[in-house]
Enzyme design. Structure first.
Site, PDB file in Angstrom:
ATOM      1  N   GLN A   1       0.718  -1.051   0.162  1.00  0.00           N
ATOM      2  CA  GLN A   1      -0.096  -0.054  -0.078  1.00  0.00           C
ATOM      3  C   GLN A   1       0.793   1.498  -0.082  1.00  0.00           C
ATOM      4  OE1 GLN A   1      -2.474  -0.667   3.246  1.00  0.00           O
ATOM      5  NE2 GLN A   1      -3.872  -2.011   2.525  1.00  0.00           N
TER       6      GLN A   1
ATOM      7  N   ASP B   1      -1.853 -11.862   3.966  1.00  0.00           N
ATOM      8  CA  ASP B   1      -3.385 -11.968   4.271  1.00  0.00           C
ATOM      9  C   ASP B   1      -3.729 -13.352   4.456  1.00  0.00           C
ATOM     10  OD1 ASP B   1      -3.549  -9.117   4.074  1.00  0.00           O
ATOM     11  OD2 ASP B   1      -3.993  -9.332   1.857  1.00  0.00           O
TER      12      ASP B   1
ATOM     13  N   ARG C   1     -11.388 -11.578   7.475  1.00  0.00           N
ATOM     14  CA  ARG C   1     -10.331 -12.806   7.255  1.00  0.00           C
ATOM     15  C   ARG C   1     -10.473 -13.712   8.482  1.00  0.00           C
ATOM     16  NH1 ARG C   1      -8.396 -11.683   2.202  1.00  0.00           N
ATOM     17  NH2 ARG C   1      -7.560  -9.588   1.753  1.00  0.00           N
TER      18      ARG C   1
HETATM   19  C1  S3P Z   1      -2.604  -4.830   0.002  1.00  0.00           C
HETATM   20  C2  S3P Z   1      -1.541  -4.989   0.798  1.00  0.00           C
HETATM   21  C3  S3P Z   1      -1.390  -5.520   2.077  1.00  0.00           C
HETATM   22  C4  S3P Z   1      -2.633  -6.422   2.305  1.00  0.00           C
HETATM   23  C5  S3P Z   1      -4.067  -5.802   2.152  1.00  0.00           C
HETATM   24  C6  S3P Z   1      -3.890  -5.473   0.717  1.00  0.00           C
HETATM   25  C7  S3P Z   1      -2.794  -4.089  -1.201  1.00  0.00           C
HETATM   26  O1  S3P Z   1      -1.371  -4.694   3.142  1.00  0.00           O
HETATM   27  O2  S3P Z   1      -2.712  -6.662   3.701  1.00  0.00           O
HETATM   28  O3  S3P Z   1      -4.859  -6.609   2.276  1.00  0.00           O
HETATM   29  O4  S3P Z   1      -3.928  -4.160  -1.822  1.00  0.00           O
HETATM   30  O5  S3P Z   1      -1.727  -3.361  -1.370  1.00  0.00           O
HETATM   31  P1  S3P Z   1       0.074  -3.972   3.449  1.00  0.00           P
HETATM   32  O6  S3P Z   1       0.621  -3.159   2.228  1.00  0.00           O
HETATM   33  O7  S3P Z   1      -0.347  -2.798   4.629  1.00  0.00           O
HETATM   34  O8  S3P Z   1       0.972  -4.987   3.894  1.00  0.00           O
END
Ligand code: S3P
Length: 453
Positions: free
Chosen positions: A192, A337, A409
């Protein structure tokens, strides 16, 4: 809402799962910021993705805003407009078509932008807003309001945006403007954060790069490269130069993270399962490596690509018992996840399983590190948090009652845990599954689980 999953059900067969949440967020953002028309089919009606559509509607030109708003309010029910599948499971909805006017065409919102439960929405949209010359305020529900936002605010500030968090959390105020490219060295592995900085970098002066401590999912850079953006991907670093992308047409593949729950359920039933039309991006399929180590044979066959994403069928053979394993810290971001459901599998395996360096699980939709350990204990198993590691004892579960704690989840992992348990499992808050996998209970039942709601 409560659901009880009874022992004796057996899950297996053929299935399709709703579209990939991570990919859907990104493609919606890219469509809303494109110059030109886009058409995206297969969007999941997941609540998180609807949050992204609603937030984008708040800043999009009027025509696109109306399309996004209408879809977010009432995504077509599975089956409507899509007769393309004969496989059991969920058909996907018809395409959403919208006309983007580029990043420059975005307009100031007239109200707070409500990201609901979705951290991906808030962090990625913050990256887009960083280069927009207006102010906005991003808010979320109780769970999202407790999640860390400085990890994304810090690099965006460094690029020149004015960002205020609330003690490091949402609400987040963004006043964007002219940005300069930076070299960001991320301290936490987060797709993210990487994606937010890359999206901001598209509208910055000069080059922007993000170096990650460990590689994370690469959907953003894949889509950008496919749209012709100057993206350089080297090991753990991604670099992007200013670029205005055009519109595109693509079909969102099934969500491998949703498929993970069905695969785990089939593994506990000892049966084979094939998931059709599912995303096969290696930065998302690492759970298969762990399943292999636990004694489950899997196979992926890629049949096509959608905006740079491999799509195909994922097959899992029937198995006879599971063995505990160790999941290393470098592997963890690639299955972040999937830890709750893998931990439930581990609780049914012979021998212990250790998930190393799992601190990030504390700041997900709930504290999944403590939550998973507590849930396994409540269902008659043994699990403990040892520093940042999660250690699951193995040996089986007897059943009992546990709450999803509002975490999608966790809700689904509890339902899966029940399949190998000797007694029923009662789950409080099963409706949380709708955040990423609408129709989860229906799909699991159709595959053979015994569930009462
Ligand atoms: C996601 C990144 C992950 C994941 C989330 C979705 C994404 O989070 O846990 O469900 O779509 O980029 P983080 O980037 O905080 O690890």
């Amino acid at each position: 809402m409560r659901a009880t999953v009874f022992p004796g059900g057996s899950v297996g067969g053929d299935v399709r799962v709703p579209g990939d949440k991570s990919i859907a967020h990104r493609w919606l953002i890219l469509a809303a910021t494109a110059r030109g028309g886009s058409e995206i089919s297969g969007l999941p009606a997941a609540l998180d993705v609807r949050s992204t559509a609603r937030v984008l509607a708040g800043i999009s030109p009027l025509g696109a805003a109306a399309v996004l708003e209408a879809w977010a309010a009432n995504p077509p029910a599975p089956g409507e407009g899509d007769r393309s599948t004969s496989n059991r499971g969920q058909p996907r909805g018809p395409a959403v078509a919208l006309e983007g006017e580029g990043r420059d065409g975005l307009r100031p919102p007239t109200a707070d932008l409500d990201c609901g439960n979705s951290g991906t929405t808030m962090r990625l949209v913050a990256g887009v807003l960083a280069s927009c010359a207006f102010g906005s305020r991003l808010v979320g529900d109780e769970s999202l309001s407790a999640r860390p936002m400085e990890r994304v605010a810090t690099p965006l500030r460094e690029m020149g945006a004015v960002i205020e968090t609330t003690d490091g959390h949402p609400p987040v105020q963004v006043r964007g403007g002219s940005l300069r490219g930076v070299r960001h060295v991320a301290t936490v592995p987060s797709a993210q954060v990487k994606s937010a900085v890359l999206l901001a970098g598209l509208g910055a002066h000069g080059e922007t790069s993000v170096e990650e401590p460990v590689r994370t999912r690469d959907h953003t850079e894949r889509a950008l490269a496919h749209l012709g953006a100057p993206v350089l991907i080297e090991d753990r670093r991604v670099t992007v130069e200013p670029f205005q992308h055009p519109g595109f047409r693509a079909a969102v593949p099934g969500d491998v993270s949703s498929a993970a729950f069905l695969l785990a359920a089939a593994a506990l039933s000892g049966r084979a399962l094939s998931v059709h039309d599912v995303g096969a991006n290696p930065s998302r399929t690492h759970l298969l490596r762990v399943l292999e180590r636990m004694g489950v044979r899997t196979r992926v066959e890629v049949s096509r690509h959608e905006l740079g994403e491999p799509v195909g069928v994922l097959e899992m053979a029937g198995c006879d018992g599971l063995t505990g394993t160790e999941v290393g810290a470098a592997e963890l971001p690639l299955l972040i996840d999937e830890v709750p459901v893998l931990a439930m599998l581990a609780a049914h395996a012979s021998g212990p399983t250790r998930f190393l360096g799992a601190a990030e699980l504390r700041v997900k939709e709930s504290d999944r590190l403590g939550g998973v350990a507590a849930a396994i204990g409540r269902l008659g198993g043994s699990a403990e948090v040892d520093g940042d590691d999660l250690v699951v004892g193995g040996g089986g579960l007897s059943g009992g009652a546990a709450s999803a704690g509002g975490d999608h989840r966790m809700a689904m992992a509890l339902a899966v845990a029940a399949l190998g348990a000797s007694g029923p499992v009662e789950i409080d808050g099963i409706e949380a599954a709708d955040v990423s996998f609408p129709g989860f209970v229906r799909t699991l039942s159709a595959l053979g689980a015994r569930i009462e709601q």
